[in-house]
Design an enzyme around this catalytic site. Sequence first.
Site, PDB file in Angstrom:
ATOM      1  N   ASP A  10       0.863  -1.187   0.000  1.00 53.35           N
ATOM      2  CA  ASP A  10       0.000   0.000   0.000  1.00 53.35           C
ATOM      3  C   ASP A  10       0.897   1.234   0.000  1.00 53.35           C
ATOM      4  O   ASP A  10       1.726   1.411   0.891  1.00 53.35           O
ATOM      5  CB  ASP A  10      -0.895  -0.011   1.244  1.00 53.35           C
ATOM      6  CG  ASP A  10      -1.978   1.056   1.190  1.00 53.35           C
ATOM      7  OD1 ASP A  10      -3.088   0.791   1.664  1.00 53.35           O
ATOM      8  OD2 ASP A  10      -1.701   2.165   0.682  1.00 53.35           O
ATOM      9  N   GLU A 107      -2.697  -0.100  -4.244  1.00 52.16           N
ATOM     10  CA  GLU A 107      -2.746  -1.220  -3.308  1.00 52.16           C
ATOM     11  C   GLU A 107      -2.880  -2.538  -4.064  1.00 52.16           C
ATOM     12  O   GLU A 107      -3.668  -2.634  -4.994  1.00 52.16           O
ATOM     13  CB  GLU A 107      -4.004  -1.004  -2.471  1.00 52.16           C
ATOM     14  CG  GLU A 107      -4.022  -1.610  -1.138  1.00 52.16           C
ATOM     15  CD  GLU A 107      -5.345  -1.284  -0.437  1.00 52.16           C
ATOM     16  OE1 GLU A 107      -5.808  -2.152   0.297  1.00 52.16           O
ATOM     17  OE2 GLU A 107      -5.905  -0.192  -0.629  1.00 52.16           O
TER      18      GLU A 107
HETATM   19  P1  TTP Z   1      -5.223   5.040   0.770  1.00 57.87           P
HETATM   20  O1  TTP Z   1      -4.210   3.972   0.541  1.00 57.87           O
HETATM   21  O2  TTP Z   1      -6.377   4.734   1.669  1.00 57.87           O
HETATM   22  O3  TTP Z   1      -4.540   6.328   1.349  1.00 57.87           O
HETATM   23  P2  TTP Z   1      -3.134   6.974   1.029  1.00 57.87           P
HETATM   24  O4  TTP Z   1      -2.328   6.134   0.107  1.00 57.87           O
HETATM   25  O5  TTP Z   1      -3.331   8.372   0.587  1.00 57.87           O
HETATM   26  O6  TTP Z   1      -2.440   7.014   2.445  1.00 57.87           O
HETATM   27  P3  TTP Z   1      -1.899   5.814   3.337  1.00 57.87           P
HETATM   28  O7  TTP Z   1      -2.112   4.549   2.559  1.00 57.87           O
HETATM   29  O8  TTP Z   1      -0.453   6.118   3.562  1.00 57.87           O
HETATM   30  O9  TTP Z   1      -2.696   5.852   4.592  1.00 57.87           O
HETATM   31  O10 TTP Z   1      -5.827   5.510  -0.601  1.00 57.87           O
HETATM   32  C1  TTP Z   1      -5.053   5.613  -1.788  1.00 57.87           C
HETATM   33  C2  TTP Z   1      -5.477   6.817  -2.601  1.00 57.87           C
HETATM   34  O11 TTP Z   1      -6.869   6.714  -2.912  1.00 57.87           O
HETATM   35  C3  TTP Z   1      -5.311   8.107  -1.881  1.00 57.87           C
HETATM   36  O12 TTP Z   1      -4.015   8.668  -2.064  1.00 57.87           O
HETATM   37  C4  TTP Z   1      -6.384   8.962  -2.463  1.00 57.87           C
HETATM   38  C5  TTP Z   1      -7.479   7.997  -2.866  1.00 57.87           C
HETATM   39  N1  TTP Z   1      -8.589   8.026  -1.905  1.00 57.87           N
HETATM   40  C6  TTP Z   1      -9.690   8.863  -2.165  1.00 57.87           C
HETATM   41  O13 TTP Z   1      -9.726   9.502  -3.218  1.00 57.87           O
HETATM   42  N2  TTP Z   1     -10.693   8.918  -1.247  1.00 57.87           N
HETATM   43  C7  TTP Z   1     -10.681   8.220  -0.079  1.00 57.87           C
HETATM   44  O14 TTP Z   1     -11.613   8.310   0.738  1.00 57.87           O
HETATM   45  C8  TTP Z   1      -9.546   7.367   0.201  1.00 57.87           C
HETATM   46  C9  TTP Z   1      -9.488   6.584   1.471  1.00 57.87           C
HETATM   47  C10 TTP Z   1      -8.545   7.311  -0.735  1.00 57.87           C
HETATM   48 MG    MG Z   2      -2.124   4.082   0.436  1.00 52.09          MG
END
Ligand code: TTP
Ligand code: MG
Length: 392
Positions: A10, A107
């Site tokens: 991730d 991911e």
């Molecule tokens: P995540 O993997 O949940 O978040 P992240 O990579 O930004 O942070 P981390 O994993 O370090 O906690 O989501 C991946 C991407 O998906 C994120 O950069 C932006 C997008 N996303 C949205 O657009 N809306 C959301 O509600 C979430 C959770 C993510």
């Molecule tokens: Mg992430």
Amino acid sequence: MRVKAIIHIDMDAFYAAIEQRDNPDLKGKPVIIGADPKNGRGVVSTASYEARRYGVRSAMPISQAYRLCPHGFFLPVNGEKYKKVSQEIKDIFYKYTPLVEPIALDEAFLDLGGNVDVIHIAKEIQNKIYSETGLSASIGVSYNKFLAKLASDWKKPRGFFVIREEDVKKKVWPLPVDKIWGVGPKTKQLLLNWGITTIGCLAKSSPDLLKSKLGQHGEELRLLALGIDERPVKADSSVKSIGKETTFLHDTNDREYLKTVLLTLSENVGYRLRKNGYLCNTIMLKLRNSDFNTITRNQSLNEPTNIDQVIYETAKTLLIKNWSGEPLRLLGISTSNLLPESMRQLTFFNDDRNINLVKAIDSIRSKHGFGSIKRARVLQVKPSKGDESVNG
Ligand code: TTP
Ligand code: MG
């Protein structure tokens, strides 16, 4: 029992990290990606870890993010750019296994098969992502999907965490129940009402109680809490088949010649399966006669293969069964239902002699070209128009 090596990757603050990479002025700054705060409507997609210190979170109203962090750098979502980076990361994964299950842009689960130094490979993947994209990833290593995902989240950002079977009681059981993938706020509340606060409590709960209250979902959650998760990593393989066909310069019904062509096709397909790390479960023979009538016939295998001789024998049997004896214009072999070679241990396939021989030939071919080594029988095959196919 084969111990599976599953990793979950991730990316850290994915959208925000890409923007920080592309604009050094944003490094180390609170960056918030999402709707325009001036507009006041819409939500936060993600925030850099610097912005998270102010309480900014994904899915939060952008107006609230602005109140929490007015000096933050607010940027719109550049979906096309993030998709491109996502593909670059996936390309790295496929260098290690075709068994890649992407579950979001940033991911994925990878099944690395058995008998591999999974920790070494997982570290290498993490380093490669950084050296090739300039972005940091968190990686979880375990023997099933649930635990691998839990592990990748353990030490974010730049996390690297391993959960072994013997760690479940000590490391996983003290965690709150909603750390289980699939326990949302509603289920969490129900579990809390019954005094089930941790994963360990859930693991030790009465199966009958959970079933009566939550049905099948209750049983699934209990098994997860025990560290049992049989869900396979489902390959989102863009490659669904590997094949090769040949159109003869002159239509032919020379049975021996056709068999020899079949052997050449089998060698080509087997070589490409091995080179790309696949085994096939299905072999298809394609015949086209002088009138351009085409038939295809499939044979499923008892055990997956990428051995030329097995492909050849199967295709030959299909030919004998299905060819009327009329002159043919085209002969082809295609293999499908592909799975990663690392799954070989899962099968009862044990013909080391065959695999060693073809691997030795492969290494000569990859150095000197496919035509550099040929069976005596194949030398009589005249050149013809051949099409290799890799189909998604
Ligand atoms: P995540 O993997 O949940 O978040 P992240 O990579 O930004 O942070 P981390 O994993 O370090 O906690 O989501 C991946 C991407 O998906 C994120 O950069 C932006 C997008 N996303 C949205 O657009 N809306 C959301 O509600 C979430 C959770 C993510
Ligand atoms: Mg992430």
